[in-house]
Design a protein around this motif. Structure first.
Motif, mmCIF file in Angstrom:
data_model
loop_
_atom_site.group_PDB
_atom_site.id
_atom_site.type_symbol
_atom_site.label_atom_id
_atom_site.label_comp_id
_atom_site.label_asym_id
_atom_site.label_seq_id
_atom_site.Cartn_x
_atom_site.Cartn_y
_atom_site.Cartn_z
ATOM 1 N N GLU A 177 37.798 41.721 39.540
ATOM 2 C CA GLU A 177 38.116 40.352 39.164
ATOM 3 C C GLU A 177 39.347 40.350 38.247
ATOM 4 O O GLU A 177 39.287 40.863 37.133
ATOM 5 C CB GLU A 177 36.938 39.700 38.444
ATOM 6 C CG GLU A 177 35.799 39.290 39.355
ATOM 7 C CD GLU A 177 36.115 38.009 40.114
ATOM 8 O OE1 GLU A 177 37.166 37.397 39.853
ATOM 9 O OE2 GLU A 177 35.307 37.629 40.978
ATOM 10 N N PRO A 178 40.475 39.772 38.675
ATOM 11 C CA PRO A 178 41.667 39.784 37.826
ATOM 12 C C PRO A 178 41.625 38.763 36.697
ATOM 13 O O PRO A 178 42.379 38.879 35.733
ATOM 14 C CB PRO A 178 42.792 39.470 38.811
ATOM 15 C CG PRO A 178 42.139 38.655 39.872
ATOM 16 C CD PRO A 178 40.728 39.156 39.985
ATOM 17 N N LEU A 179 40.755 37.754 36.826
ATOM 18 C CA LEU A 179 40.669 36.695 35.826
ATOM 19 C C LEU A 179 39.296 36.707 35.178
ATOM 20 O O LEU A 179 38.281 36.936 35.846
ATOM 21 C CB LEU A 179 40.920 35.321 36.466
ATOM 22 C CG LEU A 179 42.302 35.101 37.083
ATOM 23 C CD1 LEU A 179 42.367 33.743 37.767
ATOM 24 C CD2 LEU A 179 43.393 35.203 36.026
ATOM 25 N N THR A 180 39.264 36.462 33.903
ATOM 26 C CA THR A 180 38.005 36.381 33.176
ATOM 27 C C THR A 180 37.455 34.950 33.242
ATOM 28 O O THR A 180 38.198 33.996 33.512
ATOM 29 C CB THR A 180 38.198 36.802 31.718
ATOM 30 O OG1 THR A 180 39.108 35.888 31.078
ATOM 31 C CG2 THR A 180 38.775 38.220 31.643
ATOM 32 N N TYR A 181 36.183 34.841 32.960
ATOM 33 C CA TYR A 181 35.569 33.508 32.957
ATOM 34 C C TYR A 181 36.184 32.635 31.861
ATOM 35 O O TYR A 181 36.406 31.430 32.059
ATOM 36 C CB TYR A 181 34.062 33.630 32.743
ATOM 37 C CG TYR A 181 33.372 32.301 32.583
ATOM 38 C CD1 TYR A 181 33.148 31.474 33.687
ATOM 39 C CD2 TYR A 181 32.961 31.858 31.328
ATOM 40 C CE1 TYR A 181 32.540 30.236 33.538
ATOM 41 C CE2 TYR A 181 32.353 30.628 31.168
ATOM 42 C CZ TYR A 181 32.137 29.824 32.278
ATOM 43 O OH TYR A 181 31.537 28.604 32.128
ATOM 44 N N TYR A 182 36.484 33.230 30.742
ATOM 45 C CA TYR A 182 37.105 32.473 29.642
ATOM 46 C C TYR A 182 38.452 31.905 30.065
ATOM 47 O O TYR A 182 38.775 30.744 29.780
ATOM 48 C CB TYR A 182 37.263 33.394 28.431
ATOM 49 C CG TYR A 182 37.995 32.783 27.259
ATOM 50 C CD1 TYR A 182 37.413 31.792 26.485
ATOM 51 C CD2 TYR A 182 39.275 33.213 26.930
ATOM 52 C CE1 TYR A 182 38.080 31.238 25.404
ATOM 53 C CE2 TYR A 182 39.956 32.669 25.853
ATOM 54 C CZ TYR A 182 39.354 31.678 25.093
ATOM 55 O OH TYR A 182 40.033 31.131 24.030
#
Length: 555
Positions: A177-182
């Motif tokens: 996943e390159p993007l975090t949930y935040y």
């Protein structure tokens, strides 16, 4: 007659004194010529041979006597002596280690390394040209800017990638996943702020899009966008969502954005005609303006990614002229990157002259682009050895100061530019002066540094020295406000978990701190072993001493 005789004797005396030095010189010349004769040379060679023979026969005798004396000395030593010796060495090395650690915590450098670089290296012959420290701001301006600066503000990344065409493709290939949930949650908040308003309840399509921006599941958002288009085929925000998340290529994303531009311009003109009728209409105009600017900017970025760079530059310039008040979107950073790709360095300098204002919050793109232009003027002919001998020229001093300014703003960038640390995809939000901003800058600008011959070499020769000159601790900033305490926390929330986050102001421990710590530990261990096993350690010490003396003798 007496006077004549006296004068004659006086004259002979003066003549004798005048003849004294030449006669001595003649005697010296006679001795030198006699020494140059073959028999004299043979006599000197025989004398030298006898002296060498005496030394060869005499030195081993003395070494044997010395070795015997050392053996006798070691045999008379008691375990108490070895214990006292190891305890004393452990205590001294411990004091040195404590002092080194205290000096590093207070000043950020090793005391031994600083003394060796400042005092010993010039005596040996090496000169290290340290870059001059830049001048500080006026105290009033600096303090006021620091007080007004928020603690830890996260900014929208001006060069963020496309969700479907780039981020999702990375996840398909690597499974990460390159993007975090935040980070994605911040983007959802931005979309709700920019693309919604209070009058959305009057239009069913906008009501559906309000729910779409709040959906966590990407498929649910895409499905809601299609529902909005069924209700209104001219819903610009629905095309924006499809371009960002459903399109799997930049070409497909550009097609969606062109449809969004056509719908957004039509809605924007309607809002302009009736924006003064009520506060609700004015809020709708702001929303439609945000949508139009966002679409035009993303179209310019699509053109840049597809190789139509001049078209992208024109679109960005027109956008900045048409909406000059939306400077918080940092469109000039997109323009800087595109101009660097065109190698239009004069235009880059013009943009920097407008936006590189000392009273405004900086960015790594501005600071490091300014340093790149200064380095470009000297990097091709720069040589550290030549600069250390003749000193730095005015242009080289300007380049070094620009690099110092950039490193002080964001010290994480050089390791990415020098490829000492691996890059990841930049997040959608960045923390200025943080590792997330360094990743975002280096991801797009590394190629521009590589294109200028010698620029990375100058950065490599300069950044470590300027990094050591950065004020320590944090409160002693020269050019910029101090680092907020939450920098590391925000970067860890923005960057993916598989990326090793750089932490500043945590500086790497110098070599001499590791060395003194190891020396202290080793000597303490020897003292403990000597106390527990005195007889065995005495035998070991005598064996080591004997072997070392014999090795020195053979050498």
């Amino acid at each position: 007659a007496v006077m004549a005789e006296g004068s004659g004797s006086a004259g002979s005396g003066s003549a004798g004194s005048a003849r004294g030095p030449p006669s001595a010189f003649r005697r010296w010349e006679q001795l030198r010529r006699r020494a140059a004769t073959p028999w004299a040379r043979g006599l000197l060679a025989v004398a030298a041979g006898l002296g060498l023979l005496y030394a060869v026969l005499r030195v081993p005798v003395r070494l044997r006597d010395g070795l015997a004396a050392v053996t006798v000395f070691l045999s008379t030593l008691t375990p108490k002596f070895y214990f006292a010796l190891t305890v004393t060495s452990s205590f001294i090395s411990g004091l040195i280690f404590v002092f080194e650690w205290w000096h590093f915590r207070k000043y950020g450098t090793s005391f031994i390394e600083q003394v060796s670089v400042s005092h010993l290296r010039p005596l040996i012959g090496g000169a290290e040209s340290s870059p001059p420290a830049p001048a500080a701001f006026s105290a009033g301006d600096n303090e006021s800017s620091r007080q007004n600066m928020p603690e830890c503000k996260v900014w929208r990344n001006p060069l963020n990638l496309f969700r479907g065409a780039e981020y999702s493709r990375y996840m398909w290939v690597t499974g990460k996943e390159p993007l975090t949930y935040y980070d994605m949650n911040l983007s959802a908040q931005d979309h709700q702020t920019f693309f919604t308003c209070d009058t959305d309840a009057l239009r069913p399509s906008d009501t559906v899009m309000q729910k779409a921006w709040r959906e966590r599941n990407p498929q649910a958002r895409i499905k809601a966008a299609y529902q909005a288009l069924e209700l209104n085929n001219d819903c610009a925000t629905a095309y924006v969502l499809l371009a960002e998340e459903e399109a799997t290529t930049i070409v497909d994303a550009e097609k969606y954005f062109k449809q969004a531009l056509k719908a957004g311009e039509m809605i924007y003109r309607k809002s302009q005609n009736c924006h003064s009728q009520s506060p609700q209409h004015e809020a709708q105009l702001r929303r439609d303006t945000n949508v139009l600017v966002y679409v035009k900017r993303r179209l310019a970025m699509c053109a840049r990614k597809l190789g139509r760079i001049r078209e992208a530059v024109k679109m960005m310039r027109d956008l900045m002229k048409e909406f000059p008040l939306l400077s918080m979107l940092n469109i000039h950073e997109n323009l800087l990157e595109a101009l660097l790709e065109l190698q239009a360095y004069a235009d880059v300098q013009a943009v920097l002259a407008k936006y590189d204002d000392i009273s405004l919050p900086k960015s790594a793109a501005i600071c490091y682009t300014a340093a790149l232009l200064k380095a470009r003027a000297v990097s091709e002919r720069f040589s550290p050895e030549t600069a250390s001998k003749r000193g730095l020229s005015t242009a080289e001093i300007n380049a070094v100061e620009a690099i110092h300014r950039a490193v002080e703003f964001n010290p994480h960038v050089p390791k990415y530019l020098l490829e000492m640390k691996s890059l990841v995809l930049p997040p959608e939000h960045i923390l200025k002066r943080g590792d997330s901003e360094a990743v975002a800058y280096a991801f797009f600008h590394l190629q521009h540094w590589k294109r200028i011959e010698g620029a990375l070499n100058l950065l490599h020769c300069t950044w470590e020295g300027t990094f050591r000159m950065i004020p320590y601790p944090l409160e002693k900033g020269h050019l910029f406000y101090p680092y907020p305490s939450c920098t590391e926390t925000a970067d860890r929330e923005l960057l993916p978990t598989f990326h090793e986050v750089s932490v500043y102001p945590q500086k790497e421990l110098p070599f001499f701190i590791h060395f003194t710590a190891g020396l202290c530990s080793f000597s303490a261990m020897l003292a403990l072993l000597t106390h527990q096993f005195p007889e065995l350690m005495v035998v070991f010490a005598k064996a080591v001493s004997t072997v070392s003396v014999m090795g020195w003798t053979c050498w």
